[in-house]
Scaffold this active site. Sequence first.
Site, PDB file in Angstrom:
ATOM      1  N   GLU A 107       0.843  -1.202   0.000  1.00 46.85           N
ATOM      2  CA  GLU A 107       0.000   0.000   0.000  1.00 46.85           C
ATOM      3  C   GLU A 107       0.874   1.246   0.000  1.00 46.85           C
ATOM      4  O   GLU A 107       1.992   1.232   0.518  1.00 46.85           O
ATOM      5  CB  GLU A 107      -0.872   0.010   1.267  1.00 46.85           C
ATOM      6  CG  GLU A 107      -2.341  -0.218   1.028  1.00 46.85           C
ATOM      7  CD  GLU A 107      -3.040   0.874   0.234  1.00 46.85           C
ATOM      8  OE1 GLU A 107      -2.415   1.502  -0.650  1.00 46.85           O
ATOM      9  OE2 GLU A 107      -4.223   1.112   0.490  1.00 46.85           O
ATOM     10  N   ASP A 108       0.355   2.307  -0.563  1.00 46.40           N
ATOM     11  CA  ASP A 108       1.063   3.587  -0.468  1.00 46.40           C
ATOM     12  C   ASP A 108       0.868   4.194   0.916  1.00 46.40           C
ATOM     13  O   ASP A 108       1.800   4.611   1.575  1.00 46.40           O
ATOM     14  CB  ASP A 108       0.575   4.569  -1.557  1.00 46.40           C
ATOM     15  CG  ASP A 108      -0.947   4.685  -1.626  1.00 46.40           C
ATOM     16  OD1 ASP A 108      -1.658   3.975  -0.889  1.00 46.40           O
ATOM     17  OD2 ASP A 108      -1.429   5.500  -2.435  1.00 46.40           O
ATOM     18  N   ASP A 134      -4.708   5.031   5.936  1.00 41.77           N
ATOM     19  CA  ASP A 134      -5.327   6.183   6.591  1.00 41.77           C
ATOM     20  C   ASP A 134      -6.374   5.664   7.592  1.00 41.77           C
ATOM     21  O   ASP A 134      -6.052   5.395   8.742  1.00 41.77           O
ATOM     22  CB  ASP A 134      -5.928   7.077   5.502  1.00 41.77           C
ATOM     23  CG  ASP A 134      -6.589   8.330   6.045  1.00 41.77           C
ATOM     24  OD1 ASP A 134      -6.304   8.706   7.189  1.00 41.77           O
ATOM     25  OD2 ASP A 134      -7.393   8.935   5.324  1.00 41.77           O
ATOM     26  N   PHE A 151      -2.986  15.570   4.605  1.00 42.74           N
ATOM     27  CA  PHE A 151      -3.109  15.019   3.263  1.00 42.74           C
ATOM     28  C   PHE A 151      -1.783  15.155   2.518  1.00 42.74           C
ATOM     29  O   PHE A 151      -1.154  16.213   2.534  1.00 42.74           O
ATOM     30  CB  PHE A 151      -4.216  15.757   2.499  1.00 42.74           C
ATOM     31  CG  PHE A 151      -4.499  15.156   1.169  1.00 42.74           C
ATOM     32  CD1 PHE A 151      -5.176  13.952   1.057  1.00 42.74           C
ATOM     33  CD2 PHE A 151      -4.076  15.794   0.007  1.00 42.74           C
ATOM     34  CE1 PHE A 151      -5.425  13.379  -0.186  1.00 42.74           C
ATOM     35  CE2 PHE A 151      -4.324  15.229  -1.242  1.00 42.74           C
ATOM     36  CZ  PHE A 151      -4.997  14.027  -1.332  1.00 42.74           C
TER      37      PHE A 151
HETATM   38  P1  IMP Z   1      -8.009   4.156   3.904  1.00 41.39           P
HETATM   39  O1  IMP Z   1      -8.934   3.133   3.338  1.00 41.39           O
HETATM   40  O2  IMP Z   1      -8.735   5.270   4.587  1.00 41.39           O
HETATM   41  O3  IMP Z   1      -6.942   3.560   4.804  1.00 41.39           O
HETATM   42  O4  IMP Z   1      -7.323   4.907   2.723  1.00 41.39           O
HETATM   43  C1  IMP Z   1      -6.412   4.319   1.993  1.00 41.39           C
HETATM   44  C2  IMP Z   1      -6.317   4.882   0.588  1.00 41.39           C
HETATM   45  O5  IMP Z   1      -6.739   6.248   0.492  1.00 41.39           O
HETATM   46  C3  IMP Z   1      -4.878   4.850   0.208  1.00 41.39           C
HETATM   47  O6  IMP Z   1      -4.613   3.680  -0.496  1.00 41.39           O
HETATM   48  C4  IMP Z   1      -4.721   6.078  -0.658  1.00 41.39           C
HETATM   49  O7  IMP Z   1      -4.922   5.740  -1.986  1.00 41.39           O
HETATM   50  C5  IMP Z   1      -5.782   7.024  -0.203  1.00 41.39           C
HETATM   51  N1  IMP Z   1      -5.211   8.044   0.715  1.00 41.39           N
HETATM   52  C6  IMP Z   1      -5.254   8.050   2.066  1.00 41.39           C
HETATM   53  N2  IMP Z   1      -4.621   9.111   2.574  1.00 41.39           N
HETATM   54  C7  IMP Z   1      -4.157   9.803   1.510  1.00 41.39           C
HETATM   55  C8  IMP Z   1      -3.396  11.016   1.385  1.00 41.39           C
HETATM   56  O8  IMP Z   1      -3.004  11.694   2.348  1.00 41.39           O
HETATM   57  N3  IMP Z   1      -3.105  11.386   0.102  1.00 41.39           N
HETATM   58  C9  IMP Z   1      -3.492  10.693  -0.994  1.00 41.39           C
HETATM   59  N4  IMP Z   1      -4.193   9.556  -0.915  1.00 41.39           N
HETATM   60  C10 IMP Z   1      -4.529   9.119   0.319  1.00 41.39           C
HETATM   61 MG    MG Z   2      -4.045   3.555  -2.357  1.00 43.44          MG
END
Ligand code: IMP
Ligand code: MG
Length: 175
Positions: free
Chosen positions: A99-100, A103, A152
């Site tokens: 994963e990148d 969040d 972000f």
């Molecule tokens: P989660 O499901 O909330 O954990 O979000 C994960 C996905 O949201 C990541 O794989 C990212 O693609 C995107 N994401 C979360 N935070 C950021 C950010 O700060 N910048 C850009 N993309 C984000």
């Molecule tokens: Mg992602």
Amino acid sequence: MKLLDKEFDLFLSHEEIEKRVKELSEELDEQYKDRKPLFITILNGAFIFAADLMKHSNIQSEISFVKLASYVNTQSSGEVNQLIGLVENIYNRHIVILEDIVDTGYTIQNINETLNNRGAKSIEICSLLVKPDSIKVDHKVKFVGFDIPNDFVIGYGMDYEGFGRNLKDIYKIKS
Ligand code: IMP
Ligand code: MG
């Protein structure tokens, strides 16, 4: 730096990122050298991270891709959509999810559930970035590049409204 309508400041330089990615790759090699892991990259954001990790890797492994999306604008929507699915046989495999950024954790929870149902032997997560104060699920990320605050970020694969993925460094939004 300006991208679309927002201002960003440099946060992690490509030198810092490259150094950490190499360390993560060495750690993965050490832990997975006899397990023929299947790396599953979450598109779109993790494509550069995954490519850089793989270039440093010296063990026998496979790599594949799924496309998931949960983000709308600069916020997690809480709902995860699978846009391109997984064709590989998962049964009995050692899986490492690439994963990148983690969040809320809903994305990794979603893919973890899918892989569990398909009989994976083990599942671990390797994420370049983690926002520890934002995680809403009870899920441990075993391999973490950097813990970061709740701001972000863009660059190194990560986008704002689809833009900024090509940036070498990682930037965070100006508050
Ligand atoms: P989660 O499901 O909330 O954990 O979000 C994960 C996905 O949201 C990541 O794989 C990212 O693609 C995107 N994401 C979360 N935070 C950021 C950010 O700060 N910048 C850009 N993309 C984000
Ligand atoms: Mg992602």
